[in-house]
Design an enzyme around this catalytic site. Structure first.
Site, PDB file in Angstrom:
ATOM      1  N   ASP A  72      66.555 -17.341 -16.298  1.00 39.31           N
ATOM      2  CA  ASP A  72      67.719 -17.772 -16.615  1.00 39.31           C
ATOM      3  C   ASP A  72      68.549 -17.918 -15.472  1.00 39.31           C
ATOM      4  O   ASP A  72      68.287 -17.410 -14.244  1.00 39.31           O
ATOM      5  CB  ASP A  72      68.383 -16.847 -17.519  1.00 39.31           C
ATOM      6  CG  ASP A  72      68.238 -15.338 -17.476  1.00 39.31           C
ATOM      7  OD1 ASP A  72      67.843 -15.172 -16.207  1.00 39.31           O
ATOM      8  OD2 ASP A  72      68.201 -14.464 -18.281  1.00 39.31           O
ATOM      9  N   ASN A 141      72.326  -5.362 -26.257  1.00 36.10           N
ATOM     10  CA  ASN A 141      72.518  -5.970 -27.438  1.00 36.10           C
ATOM     11  C   ASN A 141      71.433  -6.743 -28.123  1.00 36.10           C
ATOM     12  O   ASN A 141      71.374  -7.529 -29.056  1.00 36.10           O
ATOM     13  CB  ASN A 141      73.714  -7.173 -27.463  1.00 36.10           C
ATOM     14  CG  ASN A 141      73.450  -8.325 -26.603  1.00 36.10           C
ATOM     15  OD1 ASN A 141      72.304  -8.418 -25.991  1.00 36.10           O
ATOM     16  ND2 ASN A 141      74.301  -9.215 -26.155  1.00 36.10           N
ATOM     17  N   HIS A 143      69.451  -8.802 -26.324  1.00 43.86           N
ATOM     18  CA  HIS A 143      69.133 -10.162 -25.598  1.00 43.86           C
ATOM     19  C   HIS A 143      67.957 -10.128 -24.941  1.00 43.86           C
ATOM     20  O   HIS A 143      67.492  -9.205 -24.318  1.00 43.86           O
ATOM     21  CB  HIS A 143      70.408 -11.064 -25.170  1.00 43.86           C
ATOM     22  CG  HIS A 143      70.675 -10.397 -23.660  1.00 43.86           C
ATOM     23  ND1 HIS A 143      71.986 -10.365 -23.434  1.00 43.86           N
ATOM     24  CD2 HIS A 143      70.046 -10.183 -22.712  1.00 43.86           C
ATOM     25  CE1 HIS A 143      72.068  -9.678 -22.188  1.00 43.86           C
ATOM     26  NE2 HIS A 143      70.921  -9.677 -21.712  1.00 43.86           N
ATOM     27  N   GLU A 148      71.401 -14.874 -26.760  1.00 39.02           N
ATOM     28  CA  GLU A 148      72.147 -13.738 -27.498  1.00 39.02           C
ATOM     29  C   GLU A 148      72.222 -13.660 -28.740  1.00 39.02           C
ATOM     30  O   GLU A 148      71.636 -14.627 -29.294  1.00 39.02           O
ATOM     31  CB  GLU A 148      73.745 -14.280 -26.941  1.00 39.02           C
ATOM     32  CG  GLU A 148      73.999 -14.255 -25.601  1.00 39.02           C
ATOM     33  CD  GLU A 148      74.290 -12.727 -24.748  1.00 39.02           C
ATOM     34  OE1 GLU A 148      73.646 -11.843 -25.383  1.00 39.02           O
ATOM     35  OE2 GLU A 148      75.379 -13.012 -23.885  1.00 39.02           O
TER      36      GLU A 148
END
Ligand code: GLP
Length: 253
Positions: A72, A141, A143, A148
């Site tokens: 990314d 979280n 990801h 996400e």
């Protein structure tokens, strides 16, 4: 662990984890020097990258034929920006290991057209024959890359809006100033990630214990993108003891 597709190893501490994985990657590259490696940013793999650098410095590993793809990049930042993931990787891995710049592949956060850039990246991965070994971290979280949690997940490389928690956890790259963290990024999709032949996810520290427990024992859900790894046939999860503390059992590393 009874699941044959998901191997979990718990290490005494993150130093041993990083050293063990670095030795393994070096020997895999020794056997097949043209490995295509998928790479992650974040604090977690930094130790691993430095260990790979140390092996290279001691002449114990040769990365000159390796091709890399990072997961990314922030959208809106040129590759040379001090906060870019590209700069992070140059500092922590590329310049330490002799990986050739022309064999480093990165999403360009300042490309004129995000969709075209994402399509170019998927084509480049396919053109390289796919990713042999993908190193992954995990966000608190859940990801993976920058996929996400949400109602749906994209399969291919795509543009993403970052959650506030993700921007906060990336603030260190921007002098601790969360307002300077871009609001968007480009990320390989879950499908792109799951096409890698082997996946190795590393998680360390107690802040990761909850998402690791959900990844291993929970249902497959877009609310925890990492849970999709359960669908892959060859996943290894490498943990330190704090990350495994919520009832995740594994082999001892
Ligand atoms: C970042 C990266 C992810 C990484 C994750 C965890 O946002 N894009 O690839 O796995 O967050 O980061 P850390 O290792 O610092 O906890």
């Amino acid at each position: 662990m009874s699941d044959p597709y998901l191997t979990i190893t718990v290490f005494r501490d993150e130093r041993v984890l990083a050293r063990t994985l670095a030795e393994r990657i070096a020997s895999t590259v020794g056997e097949n020097p043209r490995q295509v490696l998928g790479l992650a940013t974040g604090r977690t793999p930094v130790r691993l990258y430095h260990e790979l650098g140390a092996l290279h410095a001691r002449g114990r590993a040769d990365f000159s034929h390796v091709t890399t793809f990072n997961l990314d990049e922030f959208w809106g930042l040129p590759p040379s920006d001090p906060g870019s993931y590209r700069t992070f990787m140059t500092e922590h891995l590329f310049r330490r290991t002799g990986i050739r710049p022309e064999q480093v592949n990165f999403l360009n956060g300042s490309a004129p057209d995000a969709d075209a850039e994402c399509a170019r990246y998927d084509d480049a991965i396919a053109g390289a024959g796919g990713i042999d070994l993908q190193i992954l971290g995990i966000g608190t979280n859940g990801h993976i890359g920058l996929n996400e949690p949400g109602r749906d997940l994209a399969s291919r490389t795509h543009r993403v809006a970052l959650k506030a928690s993700t921007r906060r956890s990336n603030a260190a790259l921007f002098g601790g100033d969360v307002d300077r963290v871009p609001k968007e990024a480009l990320s390989m999709g879950m499908g792109s990630i799951l096409r890698a032949r082997r996946l190795v996810l590393i998680a360390t520290g107690k802040s990761k214990a909850k998402c690791v427990e959900r990844l291993v024992h929970g249902p497959i859900t877009t609310k925890l993108p990492a849970s999709f790894l359960q669908l892959h046939g060859a996943v290894e999860i490498l943990l330190d003891e704090p990350a495994a503390q919520l009832g995740v059992r594994g082999l001892h590393g």
